[in-house]
Design a protein around this motif. Sequence first.
Motif, mmCIF file in Angstrom:
data_model
loop_
_atom_site.group_PDB
_atom_site.id
_atom_site.type_symbol
_atom_site.label_atom_id
_atom_site.label_comp_id
_atom_site.label_asym_id
_atom_site.label_seq_id
_atom_site.Cartn_x
_atom_site.Cartn_y
_atom_site.Cartn_z
ATOM 1 N N GLY A 154 37.588 51.731 35.190
ATOM 2 C CA GLY A 154 37.376 50.424 34.586
ATOM 3 C C GLY A 154 36.365 49.637 35.377
ATOM 4 N N ILE A 155 36.061 48.428 34.889
ATOM 5 C CA ILE A 155 35.099 47.565 35.586
ATOM 6 C C ILE A 155 35.765 46.326 36.156
ATOM 7 C CG2 ILE A 155 33.097 48.392 34.282
ATOM 8 C CD1 ILE A 155 33.290 45.727 32.632
ATOM 9 N N GLY A 156 37.051 46.139 35.867
ATOM 10 C CA GLY A 156 37.777 44.989 36.394
ATOM 11 C C GLY A 156 39.264 45.259 36.375
ATOM 12 N N LEU A 157 39.973 44.584 37.278
ATOM 13 C CA LEU A 157 41.426 44.725 37.346
ATOM 14 C C LEU A 157 41.992 43.467 37.989
ATOM 15 C CD1 LEU A 157 43.780 46.824 36.848
ATOM 16 C CD2 LEU A 157 43.516 47.442 39.264
ATOM 17 N N ALA A 158 43.075 42.954 37.417
ATOM 18 C CA ALA A 158 43.742 41.772 37.956
ATOM 19 C C ALA A 158 45.091 42.186 38.548
ATOM 20 C CB ALA A 158 43.947 40.738 36.849
ATOM 21 N N ALA A 159 45.506 41.484 39.596
ATOM 22 C CA ALA A 159 46.746 41.826 40.300
ATOM 23 C C ALA A 159 47.956 41.965 39.372
ATOM 24 C CB ALA A 159 47.011 40.823 41.425
ATOM 25 N N PRO A 160 48.139 41.094 38.363
ATOM 26 C CA PRO A 160 49.318 41.280 37.505
ATOM 27 C C PRO A 160 49.332 42.624 36.768
ATOM 28 C CG PRO A 160 48.003 39.371 36.787
ATOM 29 C CD PRO A 160 47.408 39.868 38.054
ATOM 30 N N GLN A 161 48.164 43.227 36.584
ATOM 31 C CA GLN A 161 48.120 44.523 35.908
ATOM 32 C C GLN A 161 48.745 45.625 36.753
ATOM 33 O OE1 GLN A 161 43.724 43.968 34.829
ATOM 34 N NE2 GLN A 161 44.497 45.316 33.230
ATOM 35 N N VAL A 162 48.866 45.395 38.064
ATOM 36 C CA VAL A 162 49.563 46.356 38.926
ATOM 37 C C VAL A 162 50.889 45.758 39.409
ATOM 38 C CG1 VAL A 162 47.512 47.675 39.586
ATOM 39 C CG2 VAL A 162 48.190 45.698 40.969
ATOM 40 N N GLY A 163 51.381 44.745 38.676
ATOM 41 C CA GLY A 163 52.701 44.182 38.940
ATOM 42 C C GLY A 163 52.764 43.198 40.089
ATOM 43 N N VAL A 164 51.625 42.698 40.560
ATOM 44 C CA VAL A 164 51.601 41.735 41.662
ATOM 45 C C VAL A 164 51.197 40.373 41.084
ATOM 46 C CG1 VAL A 164 50.548 41.118 43.875
ATOM 47 C CG2 VAL A 164 50.997 43.530 43.321
ATOM 48 N N MET A 165 52.094 39.414 41.168
ATOM 49 C CA MET A 165 51.879 38.134 40.490
ATOM 50 C C MET A 165 51.151 37.137 41.399
ATOM 51 S SD MET A 165 52.995 39.307 37.784
ATOM 52 C CE MET A 165 52.609 37.884 36.778
ATOM 53 N N ARG A 166 49.951 37.519 41.816
ATOM 54 C CA ARG A 166 49.114 36.663 42.667
ATOM 55 C C ARG A 166 47.717 36.580 42.062
ATOM 56 N NH1 ARG A 166 50.131 38.314 48.458
ATOM 57 N NH2 ARG A 166 49.194 36.334 48.965
ATOM 58 N N ARG A 167 46.988 35.531 42.416
ATOM 59 C CA ARG A 167 45.668 35.260 41.828
ATOM 60 C C ARG A 167 44.585 36.050 42.568
ATOM 61 N NH1 ARG A 167 46.256 31.765 37.896
ATOM 62 N NH2 ARG A 167 44.050 31.285 37.632
ATOM 63 N N VAL A 168 44.523 37.354 42.252
ATOM 64 C CA VAL A 168 43.525 38.246 42.840
ATOM 65 C C VAL A 168 42.951 39.114 41.726
ATOM 66 C CG1 VAL A 168 43.104 40.111 44.508
ATOM 67 C CG2 VAL A 168 44.835 38.368 45.008
ATOM 68 N N ILE A 169 41.608 39.208 41.705
ATOM 69 C CA ILE A 169 40.959 40.138 40.778
ATOM 70 C C ILE A 169 39.924 40.958 41.550
ATOM 71 C CG2 ILE A 169 41.307 38.664 38.760
ATOM 72 C CD1 ILE A 169 38.330 37.926 38.868
ATOM 73 N N VAL A 170 39.651 42.137 41.024
ATOM 74 C CA VAL A 170 38.552 42.959 41.549
ATOM 75 C C VAL A 170 37.682 43.327 40.362
ATOM 76 C CG1 VAL A 170 39.906 43.861 43.486
ATOM 77 C CG2 VAL A 170 39.824 45.157 41.339
ATOM 78 N N VAL A 180 34.502 38.715 34.413
ATOM 79 C CA VAL A 180 35.194 37.763 35.287
ATOM 80 C C VAL A 180 36.103 36.841 34.455
ATOM 81 C CG1 VAL A 180 33.459 35.881 35.442
ATOM 82 C CG2 VAL A 180 34.935 36.397 37.410
ATOM 83 N N GLN A 181 35.657 36.460 33.249
ATOM 84 C CA GLN A 181 36.509 35.625 32.392
ATOM 85 C C GLN A 181 37.744 36.399 31.917
ATOM 86 O OE1 GLN A 181 34.154 32.933 29.549
ATOM 87 N NE2 GLN A 181 32.634 34.443 30.211
ATOM 88 N N ASP A 226 41.539 35.409 32.900
ATOM 89 C CA ASP A 226 42.549 35.236 31.841
ATOM 90 C C ASP A 226 43.851 35.941 32.221
ATOM 91 O OD1 ASP A 226 41.055 33.665 30.117
ATOM 92 O OD2 ASP A 226 40.660 35.269 28.660
ATOM 93 N N HIS A 227 43.744 37.156 32.782
ATOM 94 C CA HIS A 227 44.953 37.883 33.196
ATOM 95 C C HIS A 227 45.788 37.049 34.162
ATOM 96 C CE1 HIS A 227 44.921 41.883 31.478
ATOM 97 N NE2 HIS A 227 43.648 42.072 31.811
ATOM 98 N N PHE A 275 42.996 39.911 26.223
ATOM 99 C CA PHE A 275 41.876 39.798 25.279
ATOM 100 C C PHE A 275 42.349 39.807 23.834
ATOM 101 C CE2 PHE A 275 41.892 44.437 24.982
ATOM 102 C CZ PHE A 275 41.384 44.689 23.713
ATOM 103 N N ILE A 276 43.477 40.456 23.556
ATOM 104 C CA ILE A 276 43.965 40.495 22.169
ATOM 105 C C ILE A 276 44.470 39.121 21.716
ATOM 106 C CG2 ILE A 276 44.455 42.971 22.149
ATOM 107 C CD1 ILE A 276 47.445 42.239 22.529
ATOM 108 N N ASP A 277 44.706 38.199 22.663
ATOM 109 C CA ASP A 277 45.125 36.845 22.298
ATOM 110 C C ASP A 277 44.000 36.083 21.594
ATOM 111 O OD1 ASP A 277 47.653 37.305 23.360
ATOM 112 O OD2 ASP A 277 47.097 36.527 25.334
ATOM 113 N N TYR A 278 42.761 36.592 21.698
ATOM 114 C CA TYR A 278 41.622 35.978 21.008
ATOM 115 C C TYR A 278 41.476 36.500 19.576
ATOM 116 C CZ TYR A 278 40.042 34.215 25.530
ATOM 117 O OH TYR A 278 39.958 33.559 26.737
#
Length: 173
Positions: A44-60, A135-136, A140-141, A147-150
């Motif tokens: 992938g090109i992006g991943l947010a911490a909640p996607q790996v079950g970590v509820m903190r404000r971190v993205i890569v 990044v947006q 959002d995550h 993205f399906i919320d749009y």
Amino acid sequence: MSIRNILIHPDPRLKKVTAPVASIDDDLRRLADDMLETMYDAPGIGLAAPQVGVMRRVIVMDCEKDAEATAQPMVLINPEVIWTSEETSVYEEGCLSIPEQYAEVQRPAGVEVSWTDLSGKLQRERFDGLWATCVQHEIDHLDGKLFIDYLGPLKRQMITRKMQKLKREMARG
């Protein structure tokens, strides 16, 4: 570094607002390394911490798609959009938590984001093109939005049903 499991929609953790990161420590650096490895492995090109079950404000993220180019991994802690362009763009988005599903989403074509880096320094950068979309999408995550919320309700329900079916098949193994 290790590859973490990516949560698949619908999972209640993907709809929760995440907590800000208070301090940068070795656990957070390990999380960032794991998230980058997981993202590249997915791929992938992006991943947010909640996607790996970590509820903190971190993205890569790393939107450098040219195989010949140098990778440009970014870790953004507590990212915040501080400016958006009036101009919009439409990209066909996908999500590692919603595998094999894509839809066109309209977002601001350019954004300015502030965040803290892994060394604790405040950063600001303007993104456009795929980087702006990514990044947006990832921020959002952090706010419990996918993205399906749009999308319209029918398309969103159709994708959600496909993901429920996929999760049942994965559980049967």
